[in-house]
Design an enzyme around this catalytic site. Structure first.
Site, PDB file in Angstrom:
ATOM      1  CE1 TYR A  20      -3.445  -2.971   0.841  1.00  0.00           C
ATOM      2  CE2 TYR A  20      -1.812  -3.367   2.806  1.00  0.00           C
ATOM      3  CZ  TYR A  20      -2.879  -3.644   1.951  1.00  0.00           C
ATOM      4  OH  TYR A  20      -3.553  -5.023   2.211  1.00  0.00           O
ATOM      5  CE1 TYR A 148      -7.502  -6.243   3.368  1.00  0.00           C
ATOM      6  CE2 TYR A 148      -6.686  -8.169   4.678  1.00  0.00           C
ATOM      7  CZ  TYR A 148      -6.812  -7.651   3.516  1.00  0.00           C
ATOM      8  OH  TYR A 148      -5.549  -7.664   2.527  1.00  0.00           O
ATOM      9  CG  ASP A 249     -11.028 -14.414   6.562  1.00  0.00           C
ATOM     10  OD1 ASP A 249      -9.893 -14.974   6.891  1.00  0.00           O
ATOM     11  OD2 ASP A 249     -10.928 -13.527   5.828  1.00  0.00           O
ATOM     12  CE  LYS A 278      -2.801 -11.768   7.588  1.00  0.00           C
ATOM     13  NZ  LYS A 278      -4.033 -11.120   7.351  1.00  0.00           N
TER      14      LYS A 278
HETATM   15  C1  LIG Z   1      -4.369 -11.248   5.906  1.00  0.00           C
HETATM   16  C2  LIG Z   1      -5.804 -11.609   5.832  1.00  0.00           C
HETATM   17  C3  LIG Z   1      -6.391 -12.088   4.629  1.00  0.00           C
HETATM   18  C4  LIG Z   1      -5.446 -12.030   3.515  1.00  0.00           C
HETATM   19  O1  LIG Z   1      -4.402 -13.267   3.564  1.00  0.00           O
HETATM   20  P1  LIG Z   1      -3.066 -12.830   2.627  1.00  0.00           P
HETATM   21  O2  LIG Z   1      -2.133 -13.833   2.890  1.00  0.00           O
HETATM   22  O3  LIG Z   1      -2.524 -11.474   2.731  1.00  0.00           O
HETATM   23  O4  LIG Z   1      -3.521 -12.865   1.127  1.00  0.00           O
HETATM   24  C5  LIG Z   1      -7.714 -12.581   4.670  1.00  0.00           C
HETATM   25  N1  LIG Z   1      -8.487 -12.477   5.618  1.00  0.00           N
HETATM   26  C6  LIG Z   1      -8.049 -11.930   6.773  1.00  0.00           C
HETATM   27  C7  LIG Z   1      -9.178 -11.936   8.155  1.00  0.00           C
HETATM   28  C8  LIG Z   1      -6.840 -11.445   7.014  1.00  0.00           C
HETATM   29  O5  LIG Z   1      -6.226 -11.056   8.423  1.00  0.00           O
END
Ligand SMILES: *Cc1c(COP(=O)(O)O)cnc(C)c1O
Length: 433
Positions: A20, A148, A249, A278
């Site tokens: 970014y 997000y 997610d 992550k």
């Molecule tokens: C970081 C994140 C993503 C995206 O993961 P990337 O490995 O950066 O593509 C999706 N959802 C959540 C909740 C995240 O924290």
């Protein structure tokens, strides 16, 4: 030495994108040369206590002997082979573990290469499932404001429409259905009226909805907001009632960060699809996973159906071997006690910030500590301050926050929290002059 450093930083500034940033006026970067335990070492030998765990990933700290040895041993066997027509022990062992630690209904694993891709995969699974079930009008996603889910196109479409990037890509991003951010705080008495808009969204849109996608309990990059488990319970009921799938997610919340292994456990619910990423590899390599139920997997596969996704680096053995070792390391550690301890310590250490007038809120859950300010924080100014204090903390928006590696000790944690409080005070002092 200095001139070598300067020329490296100059090249970086002139030619390399960072997250970014502008190509012509990028934010300053620090050159890091080593990372070990909870510390990052900069080129000038200054060490910083890491409060970010490299964006939720490095839960065991850096340069961990167990993860290093898993990587070294796997690299001697094979670092990669294609996953089409081939399989291997690292993927099998990892998927066994993921199935055993995630909610019971999840029995099928798709290995993806990053969090955003695992979100794309989850959305494709939901859409393909309804298509195979003769409900091909169900293609939309219901999403929460303040969420997000990643930066690729489909993932972007379910990110918060304001802080996300919808305005930049207006006509290229799919229109999804949004409902308000869950208002009910994690730590307050639950107010049932906070469900009104959510219920209305289901009622109005369920015929076209394939799924609702949300971050359970903690909305991360969209504002570090902690909401009430009762909200999540109600989402599960609404999904069952209206025939809408639930995509959880847990890319940020998974692997203990909120104090439970997975944040869904706070509400004792099982999602239909779960995204992990992550911390999956302990921060060593990019790897993600999308898990789903036999009902969805078999639904997609009926009448000769196949699930249409297959990235080049799918199931990368090196990443899987490290992930397997990382999950094992977590399971064999007293992680629950440690996270509770981090939560109690941070609660105490961040409390003084509540008395600062520019501080709007202080909240802590598991291994996440947040000070919310009343105004936007200047990242370059904050960064310079924190580096000077010997800590690595990178605010965004109005938030000064940390989610350190779980191995952090009390003294290091107290340095991080003091630096956060001091910076909040400094902002306050600047404002009042
Ligand atoms: C970081 C994140 C993503 C995206 O993961 P990337 O490995 O950066 O593509 C999706 N959802 C959540 C909740 C995240 O924290």
């Amino acid at each position: 030495m200095t001139s070598l450093l300067n020329s490296q930083l100059e090249f970086d500034r002139d030619h390399i994108w960072h997250p970014y940033t502008s190509a012509t006026e990028p934010l300053p970067t620090q050159l890091v040369t080593r990372a070990e335990g909870v510390c990052l070492t900069l080129d000038n030998n200054k060490t910083l206590i890491d409060g970010m765990a490299s964006w939720w990933c490095a839960i065991h700290g850096y340069n961990h002997p167990t993860l290093n040895s898993a990587a070294e041993s796997q690299i001697r066997d094979m670092s990669h082979v294609m996953f089409g027509g081939l399989t291997h022990t690292p993927a099998i062992e990892l998927c066994k573990k993921l199935i055993s630690i995630t909610p019971n209904n999840l029995q099928h694993v798709f290995l993806a290469d990053s969090g955003s891709i695992s979100v794309e995969v989850a959305m494709k699974m939901a859409i393909q499932y309804w298509q195979a079930s003769n409900a091909s009008s169900k293609t939309k996603m219901l999403s929460l404001r303040g969420g997000y889910h990643g930066d690729t196109f489909a993932a972007m479409s379910v990110c918060d429409p304001e802080t996300g990037m919808h305005h930049l890509f207006n006509n290229s991003v799919n229109k999804q259905v949004f409902t308000e951010r869950p208002k009910a705080r994690f730590d307050s008495k639950f107010d049932p009226s906070s469900l009104t808009k959510l219920e209305a969204s289901f009622d109005e849109n369920h015929k076209t909805l394939a799924a609702i996608i949300l971050e359970p309990i903690v909305q991360g990059a969209g504002g570090m907001w902690f909401y009430h488990p009762e909200y999540l319970k109600r989402v599960r009921e609404l999904c069952d009632h209206y025939n809408v799938l639930l995509i959880a997610d847990e890319i940020a919340t998974g692997f203990g960060r909120t104090g439970k292994m997975f944040a869904c456990e706070w509400a004792e619910i099982e999602p239909d699809i779960l995204c992990l990423g992550k911390a999956l590899t302990g921060g060593y390599l990019s790897l993600a996973a999308t898990l789903t139920t036999p009902k969805i997997a078999h639904g997609i596969s009926q009448n000769g159906g196949v699930f249409m996704h297959g990235p080049t680096f799918m199931g990368n053995p090196l990443a899987c071997a490290i992930a397997d070792a990382s999950v094992e390391l977590l399971l064999s550690s007293p992680w629950e006690t440690k996270l509770l301890h981090l939560e109690q310590k941070m609660t105490r250490l961040l409390r003084p910030a509540k008395d600062i007038s520019s501080v709007v809120d202080v909240r802590v859950l598991g291994g996440i500590g947040v000070i919310e300010m009343s105004e936007l924080i200047s990242v370059p100014q904050a960064q310079a301050f924190f580096v000077e204090k010997g800590v690595w903390i990178r605010p965004f928006g109005k938030l000064i926050y940390i989610m350190p590696p779980y191995i952090i000790n009390d003294q290091e944690l107290s340095v991080l929290c003091s630096a956060m409080c001091e910076y909040a005070e400094l902002i306050d002092a600047r404002k009042s002059v």
